[in-house]
Design a protein around this motif. Structure first.
Motif, PDB file in Angstrom:
ATOM      1  N   THR A 155       8.952   4.329  -2.902  1.00 16.53           N
ATOM      2  CA  THR A 155       8.515   3.831  -2.416  1.00 16.53           C
ATOM      3  C   THR A 155       8.193   4.096  -0.970  1.00 16.53           C
ATOM      4  O   THR A 155       9.084   4.477   0.185  1.00 16.53           O
ATOM      5  N   TYR A 156       6.485   3.676  -0.374  1.00 15.88           N
ATOM      6  CA  TYR A 156       6.539   3.802   0.312  1.00 15.88           C
ATOM      7  C   TYR A 156       6.619   3.039   1.461  1.00 15.88           C
ATOM      8  O   TYR A 156       6.594   2.295   1.297  1.00 15.88           O
ATOM      9  N   SER A 157       6.515   3.601   3.386  1.00 10.09           N
ATOM     10  CA  SER A 157       6.883   2.772   4.350  1.00 10.09           C
ATOM     11  C   SER A 157       5.379   1.521   4.243  1.00 10.09           C
ATOM     12  O   SER A 157       4.362   2.416   3.727  1.00 10.09           O
ATOM     13  N   LEU A 158       5.578   0.660   4.815  1.00 13.60           N
ATOM     14  CA  LEU A 158       4.406  -0.314   5.603  1.00 13.60           C
ATOM     15  C   LEU A 158       3.541   0.206   5.697  1.00 13.60           C
ATOM     16  O   LEU A 158       1.765   0.753   5.566  1.00 13.60           O
ATOM     17  N   GLN A 159       3.410   1.620   6.943  1.00 12.78           N
ATOM     18  CA  GLN A 159       2.647   2.280   7.988  1.00 12.78           C
ATOM     19  C   GLN A 159       1.898   3.218   6.485  1.00 12.78           C
ATOM     20  O   GLN A 159       0.866   3.523   6.901  1.00 12.78           O
ATOM     21  N   GLU A 160       2.558   3.529   6.048  1.00 19.16           N
ATOM     22  CA  GLU A 160       1.833   5.065   4.375  1.00 19.16           C
ATOM     23  C   GLU A 160       0.837   4.457   3.889  1.00 19.16           C
ATOM     24  O   GLU A 160      -0.163   4.840   4.053  1.00 19.16           O
ATOM     25  N   ILE A 161       2.390   3.208   3.118  1.00 18.79           N
ATOM     26  CA  ILE A 161       0.774   2.628   2.722  1.00 18.79           C
ATOM     27  C   ILE A 161      -1.326   1.918   3.217  1.00 18.79           C
ATOM     28  O   ILE A 161      -1.434   2.213   2.633  1.00 18.79           O
ATOM     29  N   SER A 162      -0.851   1.905   4.051  1.00 18.29           N
ATOM     30  CA  SER A 162      -1.703   1.521   5.613  1.00 18.29           C
ATOM     31  C   SER A 162      -2.883   2.101   4.986  1.00 18.29           C
ATOM     32  O   SER A 162      -4.437   1.683   5.148  1.00 18.29           O
ATOM     33  N   SER A 163      -1.664   3.306   5.427  1.00 17.14           N
ATOM     34  CA  SER A 163      -2.269   4.679   5.509  1.00 17.14           C
ATOM     35  C   SER A 163      -3.409   4.479   4.491  1.00 17.14           C
ATOM     36  O   SER A 163      -5.243   5.454   4.348  1.00 17.14           O
ATOM     37  N   ILE A 164      -2.853   4.854   3.185  1.00 13.17           N
ATOM     38  CA  ILE A 164      -3.459   5.074   2.255  1.00 13.17           C
ATOM     39  C   ILE A 164      -4.472   4.170   1.676  1.00 13.17           C
ATOM     40  O   ILE A 164      -5.527   4.353   0.999  1.00 13.17           O
ATOM     41  N   ILE A 165      -4.441   2.822   2.356  1.00 10.85           N
ATOM     42  CA  ILE A 165      -5.623   1.993   1.927  1.00 10.85           C
ATOM     43  C   ILE A 165      -6.641   2.287   2.572  1.00 10.85           C
ATOM     44  O   ILE A 165      -8.134   2.407   1.929  1.00 10.85           O
TER      45      ILE A 165
END
Length: 330
Positions: free
Chosen positions: A165-175
């Motif tokens: 699973t991705y970090s919160l920062q990575e998921i935010s970037s993806i969004i």
């Protein structure tokens, strides 16, 4: 290369090196096994690998490898350009990629036959000293359960990568990237709220963003605010930890039981299959520290109790006995 993929820096580097080395030797890229959490980029990485290498990618099903005949039908789809009739390379080849999702479902006989082809680029005809030559190719197998692969077959994959699973920062970037591709204007706080409930899974984050967009469209809102996101999650029944209603029901059942509960009973309570419960729901609840698995069943942790009590899931005037009575009636 791989500009469309956020994260996985080391994985992308290794694949990039493998592509360039294969091109220099005029061979196929080494076979690769992508294992890990569903929705965390295994298919996307496969598509990007094919794009970076400039070769065809052929999606196939594990059920396509039952015996020699079915395996040969798949291998006939490979790029046969720049080989002579004996299988010798007579120019620059472009080895196809076979992408097999849920590769662990490949029958054991198919794993045996395919494994030989992966190693020798020959297909056994079943007759003594009789083989079909096979052009160079690369298998990329995606799986959420690589332990179900036979050991000899698994060892045919020179490159093996774990997709977590991705970090919160990575998921935010993806969004943000996905929102931009959809032409959505969204606040930073709204992005963080979606990310925090997406469990670190890009597929989940994108699905939530699409649901938020639907509500924003209904409200004729040009900017997606945190309020719109929170209202979307209220409608969807997703809480602050990203828990769904079935998962909350599981926690409530464990709270009421005040002891171990078997997985079969939890599946009935949550109206989920045992397989989905064990492979998807339970790992997340354990990872979040909300439940633990024991030999006698699943137990709610103190953190799980705190989350239920703090979120008012139990009601202000209801006690454990009343909750337990509800589940007995179900």
């Amino acid at each position: 290369m791989f500009d469309n993929i956020i994260g996985h820096k080391n994985t992308k580097k290794q694949i990039d090196i493998a592509i360039k080395a294969a091109r220099e030797r005029n061979e196929g890229i080494p076979h690769m096994l992508f294992s890990g959490v569903a929705g965390c980029g295994k298919t996307t990485m496969s598509l990007e690998t094919a794009s970076a290498a400039g070769v065809d990618i052929i999606p196939v099903s594990p059920d396509d490898f039952v015996d020699r005949e079915s395996t040969l039908r798949v291998l006939d789809k490979l790029n046969h350009d720049n080989y002579d009739e004996y299988g010798n390379r007579v120019g620059d080849i472009r080895p196809s990629i076979l992408f097999i999702d849920e590769i662990h479902r490949t029958p054991s006989k198919g794993q045996e036959i395919l494994g030989i082809s992966m190693e020798k680029f020959m297909l056994d005809t079943g007759k003594p000293n009789k083989f079909y030559w096979i052009p160079y190719f690369t298998i990329i197998g995606a799986t959420t359960d690589d332990g179900r692969l036979t050991k000899p077959f698994r060892e045919k994959f020179k490159l093996r990568f774990l997709f977590e699973t991705y970090s919160l920062q990575e998921i935010s970037s993806i969004i943000r990237v996905y929102a931009n591709s959809l032409g959505i204007i969204i606040s930073g706080k709204a992005v963080r709220t979606i990310a925090s409930r997406s469990r670190g899974v890009p597929r989940t984050a994108k699905a939530y963003l699409e649901s938020v967009r639907d509500l924003a469209t209904h409200l004729r809102a040009k900017l997606i605010t945190d309020g719109i996101v929170l209202e979307t999650f209220r409608i969807l029944g997703i809480d602050s930890k990203g828990l769904t209603k079935p998962e909350i029901n599981i926690l409530k059942a464990l709270y009421a039981a005040n002891g171990p509960v078997g997985v079969d009973n939890l599946a009935i309570i949550s109206n989920e299959s045992v397989n989905n419960l064990k492979n998807t729901i339970e790992p997340f609840l354990i990872q979040e520290g909300l439940i633990i698995r024991t030999g006698k069943g699943r137990i709610l942790t103190d953190l799980g109790k705190k989350h239920l009590e703090g979120s008012a899931y139990l009601g202000e005037k209801r006690n454990k006995a009343e909750i337990a009575a509800d589940y007995k009636r179900k």
